[in-house]
Design an enzyme around this catalytic site. Structure first.
Site, PDB file in Angstrom:
ATOM      1  N   CYS A 282       0.398  -9.248   3.464  1.00 41.07           N
ATOM      2  CA  CYS A 282      -0.344  -8.031   3.123  1.00 41.07           C
ATOM      3  C   CYS A 282      -1.843  -8.264   3.211  1.00 41.07           C
ATOM      4  CB  CYS A 282       0.048  -7.526   1.749  1.00 41.07           C
ATOM      5  SG  CYS A 282      -0.478  -8.598   0.399  1.00 41.07           S
ATOM      6  N   GLU A 384       0.618  -0.035   9.359  1.00 39.97           N
ATOM      7  CA  GLU A 384       0.678  -1.480   9.166  1.00 39.97           C
ATOM      8  C   GLU A 384       1.722  -2.074  10.117  1.00 39.97           C
ATOM      9  OE1 GLU A 384       0.816  -4.612   5.453  1.00 39.97           O
ATOM     10  OE2 GLU A 384       2.013  -2.780   5.303  1.00 39.97           O
TER      11      GLU A 384
END
Length: 500
Positions: A282, A384
């Site tokens: 992340c 993402e």
């Protein structure tokens, strides 16, 4: 085939009504299976934790800390075994797995100081013979739901501080790579943790929903994708359930490369930050925002040359830089993002869609990929990717670069490469992102700070681990006390009490 079970009341429980395959991502083959908990198993784990709570709550903090000290030693002694399990089920190269474990151990070290961390505040004589103090008490039974990309580190963000503070913990790890998580939970039992204080239930959405809705669970911590984080946060904090919740979601982390940056240093940093752990972080830097065409051209040229030396392969070879992604479906998803960028007009400078990994042709590999001339309207920029893909966006000024970052829905991490202290300070003061690096591409806070982003990267008021972790897993109680002098009788007071 070996089945990974649950840990309940200090014992491994094998429930095999429902199972799921666990793959070795490097070979593409099933390595083992994991039992998926039924509602009865999850409820049994909660009841076990609830029964263990009173005695654990009343255990002096220093005794809880001593268990953390022993746990740290066991993690270090079993490091090779832990890293091997991470490699087998996640695909992470041994050196990367060792880094994950070390970051987790640092959170255990922080929890070793719990006796100091739980000290409240004390004031004597706030009024005549009246003292006041505050203290931090555990919540009760709490839960954590952790992701596949850090099967050891993220559980260690939660468990040590939560149980050292006096709570009992239910962990629901990722069903994709559960073995290393279960192993460290067993090490904690070996360190002396009483039975029932930590329970591990493997499962899917059925198990998650029980943890979110059961009123015996007082707080839930989650790390994963933003859509799931939103669901977790909304469900747990709904009026009917009323839990504390911190839910860490997705990210799209940008690195600004200024015209005055040390390009060679920036390239070295970007290689690790973009492609380490196959980009399944992340905090991975997935977008380089180059200020000016000269900086962009220099960056692209040096990145292209440096990427010739990237080694992609299995976790068993420590000379490899990164390994496969977690599943075949995710491999196809990452390739789909690269395809969409190319179809929408970007230039694929280094193409990792068909890597040649000799001996591992069935593995879930994506090679390091570099894409130039990406624009904010492209799907690959908006979403993402979570793979070994670095995109380059060209802008004309630092202000334009910052506006681009501020406009994105995610605000997890960012950094700037520059030699200009004034620019760096302006950037760190004004950028709307939770974790900022200055010539540091992965600004993951150390264990005695706290981890968390802004915007749709975090749902909840408190960040993970560190000081915020202590506050999340405790609640403040303030006590005001008076012992009147012998024989003194007080009169009736109907006005608001004040200290006279």
């Amino acid at each position: 085939m070996n089945t990974v079970g649950h840990l309940i009341n200090g014992e491994v429980v094998l429930e095999s009504k429902r199972t799921q395959d666990v793959f070795n991502p490097a070979t593409g083959q099933v390595a083992r299976q994991v039992a998926l908990a039924s509602s009865q198993t999850v409820e049994h784990a909660i009841a076990t934790a609830e029964a263990a709570f009173p005695a654990w709550r009343d255990t002096p903090p220093i005794k809880r800390a001593r268990i953390m000290f022993r746990f740290k030693e066991l993690l270090e002694q079993n490091a090779d075994a832990i890293c091997k399990l991470i490699g087998e089920e996640h695909g992470k190269i041994s050196h990367d797995a060792a880094g994950e474990l070390q970051r987790g151990i640092e959170n255990v070290e922080y929890a070793c100081g719990i006796a100091e961390l739980l000290k409240g505040e004390h004031s004597k004589n706030v009024g005549p013979n009246i003292d006041a103090w505050s203290e931090f008490q555990p919540l009760g039974v709490v839960a954590g739901i952790t992701p596949f990309n850090f099967p050891v580190m993220v559980p260690l963000w939660m468990i040590p501080v939560a149980i050292a503070a006096g709570n009992c913990f239910i962990l629901k790890p990722s069903e994709r790579d559960p073995s290393s998580t279960l192993f460290i939970a067993q090490l904690l039992q070996e360190a002396g943790l009483p039975k029932g204080v930590l329970n591990v239930v493997n499962g899917d959405k059925e198990a998650v929903d029980i943890l979110l809705r059961d009123t015996r669970i007082q707080a839930v911590s989650f790390v994963g994708s933003t859509p799931v984080a939103e669901y977790i946060y909304a469900t747990a904090t709904a009026t009917a359930h009323g839990k504390r919740c911190q839910a860490l979601g997705g990210a799209k982390n940008h690195a600004i490369v200024m015209p005055d940056a040390d390009i060679d240093n920036a390239v070295n940093q970007l290689l690790g930050a973009a492609f380490g752990s196959s980009g399944e972080r992340c905090m991975a830097l997935s977008v380089a925002v180059a200020v000016g065409d000269a900086a962009a051209d220099a960056l692209i040229g040096k990145m292209k040359e440096a990427m010739k030396n990237l080694k992609v392969g299995a976790y068993t070879d420590s000379k490899n830089d990164f390994g496969p992604v977690i599943t075949r479906q995710h491999q196809q998803k990452v390739v789909g993002y690269i395809n969409s960028a190319e179809q929408q007009g970007a230039t694929v400078v280094v193409d990792g869609r068909e890597p040649n990994v000799a001996g591992y042709e069935e593995g879930f590999f994506v090679g390091g990929t570099l894409i130039d001339r990406v624009t904010p309207d492209m799907q690959s920029y908006k979403e993402e990717i979570f793979g070994p893909v670095l995109q380059v966006v060209r802008v004309n000024s630092m202000q334009e670069a910052m506006a681009l970052i501020d406009k994105h829905e995610y605000g997890n991490g960012t950094c700037i490469f520059t030699r200009d202290g004034e620019a760096a300070r302006y950037f760190s003061d004004n950028i709307k992102v939770g974790m900022v690096g200055i010539n540091v591409p992965l600004p993951v806070p150390v264990a005695y700070h706290s981890f968390g982003g802004w915007k749709r990267s975090l749902f909840g008021d408190l960040h993970a681990y560190g000081p915020d972790g202590v506050r999340f897993y405790t609640r403040r109680k303030t006590v005001t006390q008076r012992w009147p002098s012998s024989g003194v009788r007080e009169g009736v007071e109907f006005s608001m009490p004040t200290m006279k």
